[in-house]
Write an enzyme that holds these catalytic residues in place. Structure first.
Site, PDB file in Angstrom:
ATOM      1  N   GLU A 188       0.824  -1.208   0.000  1.00 48.66           N
ATOM      2  CA  GLU A 188       0.000   0.000   0.000  1.00 48.66           C
ATOM      3  C   GLU A 188       0.863   1.264   0.000  1.00 48.66           C
ATOM      4  O   GLU A 188       0.529   2.254  -0.667  1.00 48.66           O
ATOM      5  CB  GLU A 188      -0.931   0.005   1.213  1.00 48.66           C
ATOM      6  CG  GLU A 188      -1.855  -1.196   1.292  1.00 48.66           C
ATOM      7  CD  GLU A 188      -1.293  -2.317   2.151  1.00 48.66           C
ATOM      8  OE1 GLU A 188      -2.077  -2.918   2.890  1.00 48.66           O
ATOM      9  OE2 GLU A 188      -0.073  -2.586   2.075  1.00 48.66           O
ATOM     10  N   ARG A 244      11.580 -24.827  -5.243  1.00 49.07           N
ATOM     11  CA  ARG A 244      12.437 -24.795  -4.042  1.00 49.07           C
ATOM     12  C   ARG A 244      12.718 -23.371  -3.590  1.00 49.07           C
ATOM     13  O   ARG A 244      12.769 -23.083  -2.391  1.00 49.07           O
ATOM     14  CB  ARG A 244      13.756 -25.514  -4.332  1.00 49.07           C
ATOM     15  CG  ARG A 244      13.661 -27.018  -4.484  1.00 49.07           C
ATOM     16  CD  ARG A 244      15.031 -27.596  -4.840  1.00 49.07           C
ATOM     17  NE  ARG A 244      14.999 -29.038  -5.029  1.00 49.07           N
ATOM     18  CZ  ARG A 244      16.045 -29.759  -5.428  1.00 49.07           C
ATOM     19  NH1 ARG A 244      17.206 -29.142  -5.681  1.00 49.07           N
ATOM     20  NH2 ARG A 244      15.950 -31.061  -5.571  1.00 49.07           N
ATOM     21  N   LEU A 296      19.951 -30.373  -3.026  1.00 51.11           N
ATOM     22  CA  LEU A 296      18.750 -29.723  -2.495  1.00 51.11           C
ATOM     23  C   LEU A 296      18.843 -28.203  -2.532  1.00 51.11           C
ATOM     24  O   LEU A 296      18.376 -27.516  -1.614  1.00 51.11           O
ATOM     25  CB  LEU A 296      18.476 -30.199  -1.058  1.00 51.11           C
ATOM     26  CG  LEU A 296      18.323 -31.716  -0.867  1.00 51.11           C
ATOM     27  CD1 LEU A 296      18.047 -32.032   0.594  1.00 51.11           C
ATOM     28  CD2 LEU A 296      17.236 -32.281  -1.752  1.00 51.11           C
ATOM     29  N   ARG A 349      20.173 -24.310  -7.818  1.00 47.91           N
ATOM     30  CA  ARG A 349      21.205 -23.975  -8.804  1.00 47.91           C
ATOM     31  C   ARG A 349      20.647 -23.743 -10.202  1.00 47.91           C
ATOM     32  O   ARG A 349      21.290 -23.110 -11.029  1.00 47.91           O
ATOM     33  CB  ARG A 349      22.274 -25.074  -8.837  1.00 47.91           C
ATOM     34  CG  ARG A 349      21.752 -26.448  -9.193  1.00 47.91           C
ATOM     35  CD  ARG A 349      22.783 -27.535  -8.885  1.00 47.91           C
ATOM     36  NE  ARG A 349      22.268 -28.874  -9.189  1.00 47.91           N
ATOM     37  CZ  ARG A 349      21.499 -29.571  -8.369  1.00 47.91           C
ATOM     38  NH1 ARG A 349      21.132 -29.060  -7.211  1.00 47.91           N
ATOM     39  NH2 ARG A 349      21.084 -30.780  -8.714  1.00 47.91           N
ATOM     40  N   GLY A 403      12.365 -39.824   0.364  1.00 47.99           N
ATOM     41  CA  GLY A 403      11.827 -40.840  -0.533  1.00 47.99           C
ATOM     42  C   GLY A 403      10.478 -41.364  -0.068  1.00 47.99           C
ATOM     43  O   GLY A 403       9.733 -40.698   0.652  1.00 47.99           O
TER      44      GLY A 403
END
Length: 351
Positions: free
Chosen positions: A55, A194, A214, A217, A294
């Site tokens: 705002e 991610r 993880l 990149r 997994g």
């Protein structure tokens, strides 16, 4: 159905707000437009915590401030009413002379929870709420889940073969790297995802099999906090993800293991690991958790009901045998095709 002006301008607020996805934590994503005589006079969005709110940026962008008294301010989330790192937006709206405010959805956090709208109305502003409310809540689903459910918003992600397997059966001499089901465009998209999340979780089996980094990149953005669920706490001390930027936390039942540079969190046996991880992340102010596997970790969170969204890639190839993919029931949200896979997104049905 013809789109009303309220809907048109609220869509623009959402478009602006989404430009800062992954950058505003712990604040929500907010966009704002100021409309005069049916046309946008100014607009802005909140970029990151500690900087000006949407705002403020929208009002500042208006060159002729005399028009504000005859303008309508649109914003996808209720204006703040408290002093934080910045002054209350509700006070600025009032002092600028704006008489009409259209709000997408209320802010349900304890600090605001209707107080911003109340302050505007007490000052004589006309306030309309609930415009594209479902879309506005969807955009800030992480923020709302954190404040309303006292846990992070949890997204599950996996890739499976066309016959329903996450992976082939790995031999002892199998190389420690991913067995790719999807192609490059899908992997870039995952890295984009991610970058929007604060934490990412995998199980120890995934670390041993794939040695994942993880990180983001393949996309521009901050790496999420890396989490590993390992009952034994036994991990290679030279695991690739331990040598990348960012904090790494291992949740384990074994208090004896010590990995340099890694925070070890010992879990209690009698409480599901998923619940303890959520409680820990909430206490740290983490609003979102991205789970990439997994199978054991994914099935654990599914079985305990601690998930909000599932993003599933199904590749064209057949494995015939291997690690079975999880089974999940949810509300279909979207479906899109890639050259070698199909992405389906499901939302948990909390009704």
């Amino acid at each position: 159905m013809e789109e009303t002006d309220d809907i048109k301008f609220m869509r623009r607020c959402l478009e602006l707000a989404s430009k800062a996805e992954g950058l505003t934590y712990p604040n929500p994503m907010v966009g704002s437009v100021i409309v005069y005589d049916g046309k946008i006079l100014g607009e802005g969005f909140h970029l990151r915590s500690g900087e000006s709110h949407a705002e403020v940026n929208a009002i500042s962008s208006v060159l002729d401030k005399t028009k504000l008294k005859l303008s309508t301010l649109y914003v996808n989330l209720e204006p703040c009413s408290h002093f934080g790192k910045t002054p209350p937006c509700a006070d600025l709206i009032i002092s600028s002379g704006i008489q009409k405010v259209v709000v997408g959805t209320n802010d349900t956090s304890e600090k605001i929870s209707g107080k911003g709208i109340m302050r505007l109305m007490e000052a004589g502003c006309e306030v309309r709420t609930g415009v594209l409310e479902e879309d506005c809540r969807r955009l800030n689903r992480r923020f709302f889940t954190f404040h309303e459910k006292k846990r992070p918003y949890i997204t599950l992600k996996w890739a499976q073969s066309s016959d329903g397997f996450l992976d082939i059966i790995r031999s002892e001499n199998h190389s420690t790297e991913p067995n790719w089901i999807t192609g490059k465009p899908e992997r870039v998209l995952v890295h984009k995802w991610r970058a929007s999340e604060q934490a990412i979780l995998v199980g120890a089996g995934t670390v041993r099999a794939d040695n994942p980094r993880l990180n983001v990149r393949e996309w521009k953005g901050a790496d999420p906090m890396k989490l590993i669920l390992s009952s034994s706490g036994s991990l290679k001390k030279d695991a690739f993800l331990n040598n990348t930027d960012g904090k790494t936390i291992v949740f384990t039942h074994n208090s004896g293991e010590d990995i340099p540079g890694v925070v070890m969190v010992v879990l209690r046996e009698v409480v599901p690991a998923s619940a303890q991880i959520c409680d820990y992340l909430y206490s740290c102010g983490i609003q979102s958790l991205f789970i990439e596997g997994g199978a054991v970790v994914l099935n654990h969170f599914i079985s305990t009901g601690l998930w909000d969204e599932a993003r599933i890639f199904t590749g064209d190839g057949h494995f015939r045998e291997g690690v079975k993919a999880p089974l999940i029931k949810g509300i279909p949200f979207s479906k899109s095709d890639f050259s070698g896979s199909t992405l389906e997104i499901y939302l948990k049905n909390d009704s």
